[in-house]
Write a protein that holds these residues in place. Structure first.
Motif, short mmCIF file in Angstrom:
data_model
loop_
_atom_site.label_atom_id
_atom_site.label_comp_id
_atom_site.label_asym_id
_atom_site.label_seq_id
_atom_site.Cartn_x
_atom_site.Cartn_y
_atom_site.Cartn_z
N CYS A 93 0.84 -1.20 0.00
CA CYS A 93 0.00 0.00 0.00
C CYS A 93 0.87 1.25 0.00
O CYS A 93 2.00 1.22 0.50
CB CYS A 93 -0.87 0.05 1.25
SG CYS A 93 -2.35 -0.96 1.08
N PHE B 67 -7.39 2.59 10.24
CA PHE B 67 -8.57 1.74 10.36
C PHE B 67 -8.44 0.44 9.59
O PHE B 67 -9.36 -0.37 9.56
CB PHE B 67 -9.82 2.50 9.86
CG PHE B 67 -9.66 3.07 8.48
CD1 PHE B 67 -9.88 2.29 7.35
CD2 PHE B 67 -9.27 4.39 8.30
CE1 PHE B 67 -9.74 2.81 6.07
CE2 PHE B 67 -9.11 4.93 7.03
CZ PHE B 67 -9.34 4.13 5.91
N CYS B 68 -7.29 0.21 8.94
CA CYS B 68 -7.14 -0.96 8.07
C CYS B 68 -7.02 -2.24 8.91
O CYS B 68 -6.17 -2.32 9.80
CB CYS B 68 -5.89 -0.82 7.21
SG CYS B 68 -5.71 -2.21 6.06
N LEU C 43 -6.34 -7.07 -0.40
CA LEU C 43 -6.02 -6.12 0.64
C LEU C 43 -4.64 -5.50 0.37
O LEU C 43 -3.63 -5.91 0.91
CB LEU C 43 -6.04 -6.86 1.97
CG LEU C 43 -6.53 -6.05 3.16
CD1 LEU C 43 -7.88 -5.43 2.96
CD2 LEU C 43 -6.55 -6.89 4.41
N GLY C 44 -4.67 -4.46 -0.46
CA GLY C 44 -3.50 -3.74 -0.87
C GLY C 44 -3.94 -2.79 -1.98
O GLY C 44 -5.10 -2.80 -2.37
N CYS D 48 -3.38 3.15 6.58
CA CYS D 48 -4.61 3.62 7.21
C CYS D 48 -4.78 3.03 8.60
O CYS D 48 -4.67 1.80 8.78
CB CYS D 48 -5.82 3.25 6.35
SG CYS D 48 -5.66 3.81 4.64
N LYS E 263 -5.65 -4.95 8.20
CA LYS E 263 -4.38 -5.68 8.10
C LYS E 263 -3.37 -5.22 9.16
O LYS E 263 -2.50 -6.00 9.54
CB LYS E 263 -3.80 -5.63 6.69
CG LYS E 263 -3.20 -4.34 6.27
CD LYS E 263 -2.67 -4.47 4.84
CE LYS E 263 -1.93 -3.23 4.41
NZ LYS E 263 -1.41 -3.34 3.04
N PHE E 264 -3.52 -3.98 9.64
CA PHE E 264 -2.62 -3.52 10.69
C PHE E 264 -3.02 -4.04 12.07
O PHE E 264 -2.33 -3.83 13.04
CB PHE E 264 -2.48 -2.00 10.67
CG PHE E 264 -1.82 -1.50 9.41
CD1 PHE E 264 -0.56 -1.96 9.06
CD2 PHE E 264 -2.47 -0.64 8.55
CE1 PHE E 264 0.05 -1.54 7.88
CE2 PHE E 264 -1.87 -0.22 7.37
CZ PHE E 264 -0.61 -0.67 7.03
N LEU F 129 -0.55 3.94 1.48
CA LEU F 129 -1.02 4.50 2.75
C LEU F 129 -0.82 3.48 3.87
O LEU F 129 -0.54 2.31 3.63
CB LEU F 129 -2.50 4.86 2.63
CG LEU F 129 -2.83 5.91 1.57
CD1 LEU F 129 -4.34 6.02 1.39
CD2 LEU F 129 -2.24 7.27 1.93
S1 SF4 Z 1 -5.47 -1.83 2.19
FE1 SF4 Z 1 -5.54 -0.85 4.20
S2 SF4 Z 1 -3.72 0.51 4.29
FE2 SF4 Z 1 -4.07 -0.06 2.16
S3 SF4 Z 1 -5.29 1.65 1.32
FE3 SF4 Z 1 -6.73 0.01 1.94
S4 SF4 Z 1 -7.32 0.54 4.04
FE4 SF4 Z 1 -5.46 1.75 3.57
#
Ligand code: SF4
Length: 203
Positions: free
Chosen positions: A25, A31-32, A75-76, A29, A34-35, A27
């Motif tokens: 990514c 709220f993501c 998810l990326g 984020c 994956k973090f 960003l």
């Molecule tokens: S995958 Fe997660 S970190 Fe990447 S842009 Fe989407 S919400 Fe943001």
């Protein structure tokens, strides 16, 4: 003992086929999921062991006309796997599929060139994560690597509007400080749609 969810290059949901091109990514984020080490979306584990080539994705999709839309999602950030995105989009369009790109809207900012002409004729709908009504709230939630990302998202939406049949900005209901009516005003000014998403809902 419950079985682990399958690892997926593609997954099916809502009548669509979603493509998992990369876990990278631009960003970070807050709220993501994956973090929070939560990679499971709609029952599929989206952690990739490698970034797929076009042929692998096309084989995993099967008949693209069996779906309402085929969606570059993650998810990326799909535009980080640019050449494969373009090749797969070409092949999907040639097969008569409806193709959507879900993106952070930062590909032009990141590369220093306007990439929207390269999407024309390949992508029917682009869904762009606006995520906020202004730069301060955007930076707080999305944590871009440099200043200037938020205006670049809006510029990308305007350029995409000139080239692509359908442009959608998205914002997340319930994210602290996000003013949905103000996000809608930004979309209206650019004559694009606004879609309001729920927190923790990918797709
Ligand atoms: S995958 Fe997660 S970190 Fe990447 S842009 Fe989407 S919400 Fe943001």
């Amino acid at each position: 003992m419950p079985s682990s969810p399958p690892r997926a290059l593609t997954y099916r949901a809502h009548g669509n086929c979603y493509l998992n091109l990369t876990n990278r990514c631009t960003l970070r984020c807050g709220f993501c999921p994956k973090f929070r080490k939560d990679w499971v979306v709609d029952g599929y584990d989206l952690r990739l062991s490698h970034e797929p080539e076009a042929e692998e994705l096309l084989a995993a999709i099967g008949n693209p006309r069996a779906f309402q839309e085929v969606v570059f999602c993650g998810l990326g950030e799909p535009t980080l796997h640019w050449s494969v995105l373009l090749e797969v989009a070409d092949r999907l369009r040639a097969a008569g599929a409806a193709v959507r790109l879900n993106t952070d809207g930062l590909a032009s900012w990141r590369t220093g060139r306007n990439v929207t002409p390269e999407l024309a004729g390949r992508i029917d709908t682009v869904s762009i994560s606006l995520n906020a009504q202004g730069e301060a709230v955007y930076n707080r939630h999305c944590r871009p690597p440099a200043e200037g990302a938020f205006p670049a998202v809006l510029e990308f939406a305007s350029r995409a509007r000139e080239r692509l049949p359908r442009v959608i900005l998205t914002a997340i209901e319930g994210l602290e400080g996000v003013d949905i009516p103000a996000c809608r005003a930004l979309a209206d000014e650019r004559r694009v749609e606004l879609r309001v998403r729920r927190l923790d809902r990918v797709g």
